[in-house]
Design a protein around this motif. Structure first.
Motif, PDB file in Angstrom:
ATOM      1  N   GLN A 213      61.848  51.632 -20.190  1.00  0.00           N
ATOM      2  CA  GLN A 213      61.419  52.031 -18.870  1.00  0.00           C
ATOM      3  C   GLN A 213      59.930  52.376 -18.871  1.00  0.00           C
ATOM      4  O   GLN A 213      59.346  52.677 -19.899  1.00  0.00           O
ATOM      5  N   GLN A 214      59.329  52.348 -17.692  1.00  0.00           N
ATOM      6  CA  GLN A 214      57.941  52.776 -17.554  1.00  0.00           C
ATOM      7  C   GLN A 214      57.903  54.263 -17.209  1.00  0.00           C
ATOM      8  O   GLN A 214      57.260  54.704 -16.260  1.00  0.00           O
ATOM      9  N   GLN A 215      58.621  55.033 -18.017  1.00  0.00           N
ATOM     10  CA  GLN A 215      58.620  56.483 -17.901  1.00  0.00           C
ATOM     11  C   GLN A 215      58.292  57.070 -19.269  1.00  0.00           C
ATOM     12  O   GLN A 215      58.584  56.471 -20.306  1.00  0.00           O
ATOM     13  N   THR A 249      56.520  59.358 -14.499  1.00  0.00           N
ATOM     14  CA  THR A 249      55.859  58.111 -14.152  1.00  0.00           C
ATOM     15  C   THR A 249      54.396  58.419 -13.884  1.00  0.00           C
ATOM     16  O   THR A 249      54.084  59.337 -13.118  1.00  0.00           O
TER      17      THR A 249
END
Length: 819
Positions: A213-215, A249
């Protein structure tokens, strides 16, 4: 220096691990592979060239401006109250400048206030230390993690279990009674998540990506606790129980202040333009007869970037980089030199400028300057400016002298020769990683340590600087000698040589200032009362015997020492001044230079040459260096020993090096080195003097396979931070007005006056080449203001800017030499 010193065994383990990982290669995590390609310079250092969302990794946020959101809550900042909190309103989100402290770790800066004459005030997300329990003045963590965690109080949601990475915190929560209240008198004692006003270890956050994920999670670098954005504010929680409130994020934002840094004052005009071949019509900016595949640029053959750690440390103030940037790397030399520099005896001895204003950033009132030899002159941004002007190769010589270290009363590092060099190697890889971090990840920075000519060519073609590691020390591999008995064995030489080779060292001086087990040294014959005798006394203490002189060969000019570098500064040589001022031999040391002159074994004779040549162990060392295809430096070694090295290597067609001027002995020896395919280089100079040096070295009879078109290629030696002054400059204010702005020799970069903090550094204010970033200016000044014949100036520029290619051809010749 503002580093917590590690043991040398730790240094060895640290660097070994880095090499196993590929010299600062990517870590074992879920990040995408780093994006390749040259970095774009700007005065927001290493500003992240934002990658497409699909390609983001934890390094990609370097120097960018972002808001942070987790589960609909944004981090917010209130400078009035000095607190960070959370908000559900995206318009109220704080914008953070993400400043790397190392790969994958960041300072999160929401504001910066410049104060004239002061370092300035930061607004950083961190953990406060109101009672001064946990940090020293430099921001290093010196407390105990368990007590820090216990004292975080209500601002921390502590959920501890056996797998939480908090160690003794379980014990300390019950024991740390001093944190049960908020006040002791007028002092708040509870550490807390807060807006802190200076970078410290407690304001460093590790960024880790969550799966695919882009977290990202943010963990306090010291405590390991993780940041959580909740409706009731920010909290720190154990990694074992972190939930979606800790999954952030990062979104691009505007309005961030720039993190304070030295400026490049360089505008890239054509980032895709030719880096190897010139087509400009300006007669000073064209190189004739160069193939388009050749490297166009110059080499600094001799520097000491890591010398801030040499002879025990705390002598040369400052550092080439610092995890908190220029405000800490070049802050105030009072830490080493005392108030007004009054106790900096080494600085007083070597610079001859008396007491001085110790303040560095941002005013730099008295330092750096070309002849202030104990203030660091090669900060990484200054070096980057020189790189933009065409420097393609930098040779950094790790340097040490055990005798000087042992008599240094301020030392904080181990004096053992091996341990000193290991520490400096560690620092160089840390520097590489730090610059990588500023530019977006492993391998992304412009500063790359290389171990082969092929690797160097790839790095240079990628728009980066190829850095070569060498060693220059009096007792290399701990191989001294006492009364003619070697202090090492062949087996130890091989073991230690292999150790350094594995760590990336490719260049070796067999001998430096004193005789050792490998051979005799080149005596210092600089002019002035007592210069030589001081080193002769040092040689006596180190080896148990005096320097033994003999008549030099006839009809060969002797050029030992470097009079054109130092003679006009003061009556002593710089190295000798250092020894003398430190009361080298205590009560046995003569009280005056005149008394010292009586110790000169040459007194009343014309015998100038050291009779000691290369020993049997010296022959063995040269053979082992050849076996490993390593570069051999012949400076500082006796003429007899240098001749023996050439005798061994010539049948193998194996080039050797004279990297810094007349320390190579004689012009005849330097001619022999060039004819054998080696490099000869001289100190960087001023105007027609520099033109003379470049044309002399570039036009020596040269092995045809190593010539670059019609040019031999002549680099220069800065010897920066090596107890050697940089070049001065005779220019005037009128010269300054006519110099700026100027364009680099390859036409790709426009330069203006270099600015660091509040100081504009000019060649013409009496400071000359005050720091490494002024070499581009000095080259341009040579072109415009030299009294030399214009054709000779043309030739000098051609020789300088073909020197990187010549150096690589020499290295390739070494690698192809038969065993």
């Amino acid at each position: 220096m503002n580093y917590n010193k590690r043991s040398m065994r730790t240094a060895w383990a640290f660097v070994s691990a880095m090499l196993i990982a590929g010299c600062g290669g990517s870590e074992t995590d879920n990040d995408s592979s780093p994006q390749q390609g040259p970095s774009t310079p700007s005065d927001n250092p290493g500003a992240s060239q934002h990658k497409e969302t699909a390609a983001l990794d934890r390094y990609s946020f370097a120097n960018g401006c972002y808001t942070l959101e987790a589960k609909g809550r944004y981090l917010s900042a209130d400078p009035q109250s000095g607190q960070y909190s959370t908000t559900g309103d995206a318009t109220q989100a704080a914008a953070f400048r993400m400043r790397p402290t190392r790969l994958g770790a960041y300072l999160m800066m929401s504001g910066y206030q410049r104060n004239t004459g002061e370092v300035g005030r930061f607004d950083l997300l961190g953990i406060s230390d109101p009672a001064g329990e946990f940090l020293d003045e430099a921001g290093n963590f010196i407390g105990e993690v368990s007590y820090l965690v216990a004292g975080l109080g209500d601002t921390t949601n502590l959920v501890l279990d056996p797998v939480a990475p908090l160690g003794d915190a379980l014990r300390s929560i019950g024991e740390s009674l001093e944190f049960t209240g908020d006040q002791i008198g007028d002092t708040t004692v509870n550490p807390a998540l807060a807006m802190v006003d200076a970078p410290s270890d407690l304001s460093v956050w590790q960024l880790q990506r969550l799966g695919d994920q882009q977290q990202y999670t943010l963990a306090s670098d010291v405590t390991g606790l993780m940041l959580s954005a909740r409706e009731d504010g920010l909290a720190l929680v154990s990694p074992s129980v972190i939930d979606e409130t800790g999954a952030f994020t990062l979104k691009e934002a505007e309005g961030c202040n720039h993190y304070p840094e030295a400026e490049l004052n360089a505008e890239v005009l054509d980032s895709q333009g030719p880096a190897t071949y010139l087509t400009e019509v300006d007669r000073f900016r064209k190189v004739k007869g160069i193939d388009r595949d050749d490297i166009f640029g110059f080499v600094d053959t001799h520097s000491h970037i890591s010398a801030y750690e040499f002879i025990g440390g705390r002598v040369n103030y400052g550092a080439p980089f610092h995890r908190f940037g220029v405000t800490h790397a070049l802050h105030d030399c009072e830490a080493v030199h005392g108030p007004w520099g009054a106790t900096g005896f080494v600085e007083l001895a070597t610079s001859g400028i008396g007491t001085h204003d110790t303040q560095g950033w941002p005013t730099f009132n008295d330092w750096p300057r070309y002849n202030s030899l104990q203030h660091h002159q090669s900060y990484y941004r200054w070096m980057e400016r020189a790189h933009l002007a065409g420097m393609k190769i930098l040779v950094n010589h790790l340097v040490h002298n055990e005798i000087l270290c042992r008599i240094n009363p301020q030392k904080e590092n181990d004096c053992d020769p091996m341990e000193s060099i290991l520490l400096q190697i560690q620092r160089m890889y840390e520097m590489q990683d730090y610059i990588d971090a500023q530019h977006g990840g492993p391998g992304e920075g412009w500063f790359q340590i290389v171990t082969s000519p092929a690797q160097a060519r790839n790095v240079i073609k990628d728009g980066k600087l190829a850095v070569v590691l060498g060693i220059e020390m009096s007792k290399v591999f701990k191989c001294g000698e006492f009364l003619g008995v070697a202090e090492c064995t062949r087996e130890q030489i091989v073991e230690r040589l292999d150790q350094f080779y594995q760590l990336g060292v490719r260049n070796i001086f067999p001998v430096h200032k004193f005789d050792n087990a490998f051979g005799g040294h080149l005596p210092d014959l600089s002019t002035g009362i007592g210069i030589g005798p001081i080193l002769y006394a040092g040689n006596l203490l180190e080896t148990g015997h005096p320097v033994e002189f003999e008549q030099c060969p006839e009809n060969v000019e002797y050029t030992g020492g470097e009079p054109d570098q130092n003679a006009s500064l003061q009556p002593f040589g710089l190295f000798d001044q250092l020894l003398y001022q430190m009361d080298y031999l205590g009560e046995r040391f003569p009280e005056t230079p005149e008394e010292m002159a009586a110790l000169d074994p040459r007194r009343g004779t014309d015998q100038l040459c050291n009779r000691r040549g290369l020993s049997d162990l010296g022959d063995f060392l040269i053979e082992e260096l050849v076996r490993r295809k390593m570069m051999i430096e012949t400076d500082h070694i006796s003429r007899k020993a240098a001749a023996r090295i050439l005798e061994i290597t010539r049948p193998l067609d194996y080039p050797v090096i004279n990297s810094h001027g007349s320390w190579g002995g004689t012009e005849a020896l330097r001619d022999r080195i060039a004819a054998q395919g080696g490099i000869t280089a001289s100190f960087g100079g001023t105007r027609e003097d520099w033109v003379r040096k470049l044309t002399r070295d570039g036009n020596r009879p040269r092995h045809q396979d190593l010539k670059v078109g019609p040019f031999g290629g002549a680099g220069f030696a800065s010897d920066v931070n090596g107890i050697a002054q940089l070049a001065s400059n005779p220019g005037t204010a009128e010269d300054e007005a006519g110099l700026y702005p100027f364009t680099s020799i390859d036409g790709r970069v426009r330069f203006d006056v270099q600015t660091t903090g509040d100081r504009e550094f000019s060649l013409y204010d009496g400071r000359g080449v005050a720091h490494y970033g002024l070499y581009p200016d000095q080259i341009e000044d040579m072109i415009r203001n030299s009294d030399a014949d214009p054709e000779q100036v043309d030739d000098a520029i051609n020789q300088l800017f073909t020197s990187a290619e010549a150096y690589l051809r020499m290295w390739e010749r070494i690698e192809s030499a038969p065993l």
